[in-house]
Scaffold this motif. Structure first.
Motif, PDB file in Angstrom:
ATOM      1  N   MET A   1       0.852  -1.179   0.000  1.00 53.71           N
ATOM      2  CA  MET A   1       0.000   0.000   0.000  1.00 53.71           C
ATOM      3  C   MET A   1       0.892   1.234   0.000  1.00 53.71           C
ATOM      4  O   MET A   1       1.830   1.330   0.768  1.00 53.71           O
ATOM      5  CB  MET A   1      -0.902   0.003   1.225  1.00 53.71           C
ATOM      6  CG  MET A   1      -1.821   1.189   1.242  1.00 53.71           C
ATOM      7  SD  MET A   1      -2.950   1.293   2.647  1.00 53.71           S
ATOM      8  CE  MET A   1      -3.681  -0.303   2.680  1.00 53.71           C
ATOM      9  N   ALA A   2       0.585   2.161  -0.878  1.00 51.75           N
ATOM     10  CA  ALA A   2       1.356   3.405  -0.967  1.00 51.75           C
ATOM     11  C   ALA A   2       0.474   4.573  -0.530  1.00 51.75           C
ATOM     12  O   ALA A   2      -0.720   4.600  -0.819  1.00 51.75           O
ATOM     13  CB  ALA A   2       1.833   3.616  -2.398  1.00 51.75           C
ATOM     14  N   ARG A   3       1.090   5.524   0.146  1.00 50.62           N
ATOM     15  CA  ARG A   3       0.402   6.763   0.514  1.00 50.62           C
ATOM     16  C   ARG A   3       0.941   7.861  -0.389  1.00 50.62           C
ATOM     17  O   ARG A   3       2.145   8.105  -0.431  1.00 50.62           O
ATOM     18  CB  ARG A   3       0.650   7.124   1.964  1.00 50.62           C
ATOM     19  CG  ARG A   3      -0.049   6.236   2.929  1.00 50.62           C
ATOM     20  CD  ARG A   3       0.265   6.655   4.353  1.00 50.62           C
ATOM     21  NE  ARG A   3      -0.261   5.663   5.252  1.00 50.62           N
ATOM     22  CZ  ARG A   3      -1.160   5.928   6.182  1.00 50.62           C
ATOM     23  NH1 ARG A   3      -1.579   7.149   6.370  1.00 50.62           N
ATOM     24  NH2 ARG A   3      -1.605   4.974   6.955  1.00 50.62           N
ATOM     25  N   GLU A  10      -4.693  13.196   0.440  1.00 55.96           N
ATOM     26  CA  GLU A  10      -3.896  12.007   0.723  1.00 55.96           C
ATOM     27  C   GLU A  10      -4.704  10.758   0.365  1.00 55.96           C
ATOM     28  O   GLU A  10      -5.857  10.616   0.772  1.00 55.96           O
ATOM     29  CB  GLU A  10      -3.460  11.937   2.184  1.00 55.96           C
ATOM     30  CG  GLU A  10      -2.505  10.770   2.413  1.00 55.96           C
ATOM     31  CD  GLU A  10      -1.876  10.771   3.776  1.00 55.96           C
ATOM     32  OE1 GLU A  10      -1.907   9.702   4.421  1.00 55.96           O
ATOM     33  OE2 GLU A  10      -1.356  11.820   4.183  1.00 55.96           O
ATOM     34  N   ARG A  11      -4.072   9.891  -0.404  1.00 57.30           N
ATOM     35  CA  ARG A  11      -4.715   8.651  -0.845  1.00 57.30           C
ATOM     36  C   ARG A  11      -3.875   7.466  -0.417  1.00 57.30           C
ATOM     37  O   ARG A  11      -2.651   7.519  -0.472  1.00 57.30           O
ATOM     38  CB  ARG A  11      -4.841   8.615  -2.369  1.00 57.30           C
ATOM     39  CG  ARG A  11      -5.611   9.748  -2.988  1.00 57.30           C
ATOM     40  CD  ARG A  11      -7.102   9.609  -2.712  1.00 57.30           C
ATOM     41  NE  ARG A  11      -7.834  10.557  -3.503  1.00 57.30           N
ATOM     42  CZ  ARG A  11      -8.824  10.229  -4.319  1.00 57.30           C
ATOM     43  NH1 ARG A  11      -9.209   8.989  -4.433  1.00 57.30           N
ATOM     44  NH2 ARG A  11      -9.443  11.160  -5.004  1.00 57.30           N
ATOM     45  N   GLN A  12      -4.533   6.413  -0.017  1.00 57.35           N
ATOM     46  CA  GLN A  12      -3.867   5.139   0.227  1.00 57.35           C
ATOM     47  C   GLN A  12      -4.178   4.261  -0.974  1.00 57.35           C
ATOM     48  O   GLN A  12      -5.345   3.936  -1.205  1.00 57.35           O
ATOM     49  CB  GLN A  12      -4.364   4.505   1.517  1.00 57.35           C
ATOM     50  CG  GLN A  12      -3.933   5.291   2.741  1.00 57.35           C
ATOM     51  CD  GLN A  12      -4.244   4.549   4.019  1.00 57.35           C
ATOM     52  OE1 GLN A  12      -4.151   3.339   4.073  1.00 57.35           O
ATOM     53  NE2 GLN A  12      -4.590   5.297   5.052  1.00 57.35           N
ATOM     54  N   ILE A  13      -3.147   3.939  -1.709  1.00 58.77           N
ATOM     55  CA  ILE A  13      -3.308   3.194  -2.949  1.00 58.77           C
ATOM     56  C   ILE A  13      -2.981   1.731  -2.703  1.00 58.77           C
ATOM     57  O   ILE A  13      -1.882   1.398  -2.261  1.00 58.77           O
ATOM     58  CB  ILE A  13      -2.375   3.752  -4.052  1.00 58.77           C
ATOM     59  CG1 ILE A  13      -2.547   5.271  -4.211  1.00 58.77           C
ATOM     60  CG2 ILE A  13      -2.583   3.009  -5.352  1.00 58.77           C
ATOM     61  CD1 ILE A  13      -3.917   5.727  -4.604  1.00 58.77           C
ATOM     62  N   GLU A  14      -3.945   0.884  -2.983  1.00 57.42           N
ATOM     63  CA  GLU A  14      -3.716  -0.555  -2.874  1.00 57.42           C
ATOM     64  C   GLU A  14      -3.503  -1.095  -4.283  1.00 57.42           C
ATOM     65  O   GLU A  14      -4.452  -1.417  -4.986  1.00 57.42           O
ATOM     66  CB  GLU A  14      -4.893  -1.233  -2.196  1.00 57.42           C
ATOM     67  CG  GLU A  14      -5.019  -0.832  -0.735  1.00 57.42           C
ATOM     68  CD  GLU A  14      -6.030  -1.658   0.021  1.00 57.42           C
ATOM     69  OE1 GLU A  14      -6.186  -2.847  -0.290  1.00 57.42           O
ATOM     70  OE2 GLU A  14      -6.650  -1.081   0.928  1.00 57.42           O
ATOM     71  N   GLU A  28      -8.056   3.585 -10.969  1.00 54.10           N
ATOM     72  CA  GLU A  28      -8.420   3.520  -9.558  1.00 54.10           C
ATOM     73  C   GLU A  28      -9.109   4.797  -9.081  1.00 54.10           C
ATOM     74  O   GLU A  28     -10.000   4.747  -8.248  1.00 54.10           O
ATOM     75  CB  GLU A  28      -7.186   3.263  -8.687  1.00 54.10           C
ATOM     76  CG  GLU A  28      -6.430   1.990  -9.019  1.00 54.10           C
ATOM     77  CD  GLU A  28      -7.241   0.737  -8.744  1.00 54.10           C
ATOM     78  OE1 GLU A  28      -7.984   0.727  -7.739  1.00 54.10           O
ATOM     79  OE2 GLU A  28      -7.137  -0.215  -9.529  1.00 54.10           O
ATOM     80  N   GLU A  63       5.116   3.024  -6.451  1.00 55.87           N
ATOM     81  CA  GLU A  63       6.049   3.003  -5.314  1.00 55.87           C
ATOM     82  C   GLU A  63       7.055   4.153  -5.387  1.00 55.87           C
ATOM     83  O   GLU A  63       7.571   4.594  -4.370  1.00 55.87           O
ATOM     84  CB  GLU A  63       6.783   1.663  -5.238  1.00 55.87           C
ATOM     85  CG  GLU A  63       7.759   1.419  -6.365  1.00 55.87           C
ATOM     86  CD  GLU A  63       8.425   0.053  -6.314  1.00 55.87           C
ATOM     87  OE1 GLU A  63       8.382  -0.613  -5.253  1.00 55.87           O
ATOM     88  OE2 GLU A  63       8.978  -0.360  -7.345  1.00 55.87           O
ATOM     89  N   GLU A  66       5.530   7.371  -3.655  1.00 55.90           N
ATOM     90  CA  GLU A  66       5.053   7.292  -2.277  1.00 55.90           C
ATOM     91  C   GLU A  66       5.632   8.448  -1.476  1.00 55.90           C
ATOM     92  O   GLU A  66       6.821   8.742  -1.542  1.00 55.90           O
ATOM     93  CB  GLU A  66       5.426   5.964  -1.636  1.00 55.90           C
ATOM     94  CG  GLU A  66       4.822   5.818  -0.261  1.00 55.90           C
ATOM     95  CD  GLU A  66       4.837   4.404   0.264  1.00 55.90           C
ATOM     96  OE1 GLU A  66       4.159   4.184   1.279  1.00 55.90           O
ATOM     97  OE2 GLU A  66       5.499   3.540  -0.320  1.00 55.90           O
TER      98      GLU A  66
END
Length: 152
Positions: A1-3, A10-14, A28, A63, A66
């Protein structure tokens, strides 16, 4: 998971770490202003800003951004952005329009760093931004026009 900070949020990317930023943005997050052109970072259609620097999102892994701030065409703002958008409209730069979000992102980055670019400066900054319709003369003229707008 990247922030990642995307367009100020701010997004948390899975996604797999090597997933191209372009596909995260488009698939996404639904930010479809950034275009897929070549997939190899050669045409510039997918240009976004990462911490203010233009990058090719098709060849930038999630990545790699991030902890960074990513800005897409949907969220550009500020003096350079307003001037570029006004100049593009005034000089009717767009023909088919497919490459234009990348062209605009590169032009904004240039004018954010250099408010009085020469033709050589423009050519260097815009190198690698391909326009299928060959509107390069209008693009250069619009960047000069945007620089004038920023002076006033």
């Amino acid at each position: 998971m990247a922030r990642v900070l995307i367009n100020g949020e701010e997004r948390q990317i899975e996604a797999a770490p090597d997933t191209p930023l372009l596909w995260v943005l488009r698939d996404e997050l639904g930010l479809t202003g950034t275009k897929f052109g070549c997939g190899a970072g050669l045409c510039g259609a997918c240009t976004v800003h990462v911490d203010g620097v233009p990058v090719r999102s098709c060849s930038t892994a999630i990545e790699d951004v991030e902890g960074s701030a990513v800005t897409t065409i949907e969220a550009v703002d500020g003096r350079a952005a307003e001037a570029v958008q006004a100049a593009w409209e005034k000089l009717d730069v767009v023909q088919c329009g497919y490459c234009q979000s990348g062209q605009v992102m590169s032009a904004i980055a240039l004018l954010s760093e250099n408010r009085k670019p020469t033709d050589d400066d423009i050519d260097a900054a815009m190198e690698g931004n391909v326009c299928r319709c060959a509107t390069y003369v209008r693009i250069r003229a619009a960047i000069h026009e945007a620089a004038k707008i920023m002076e006033g």
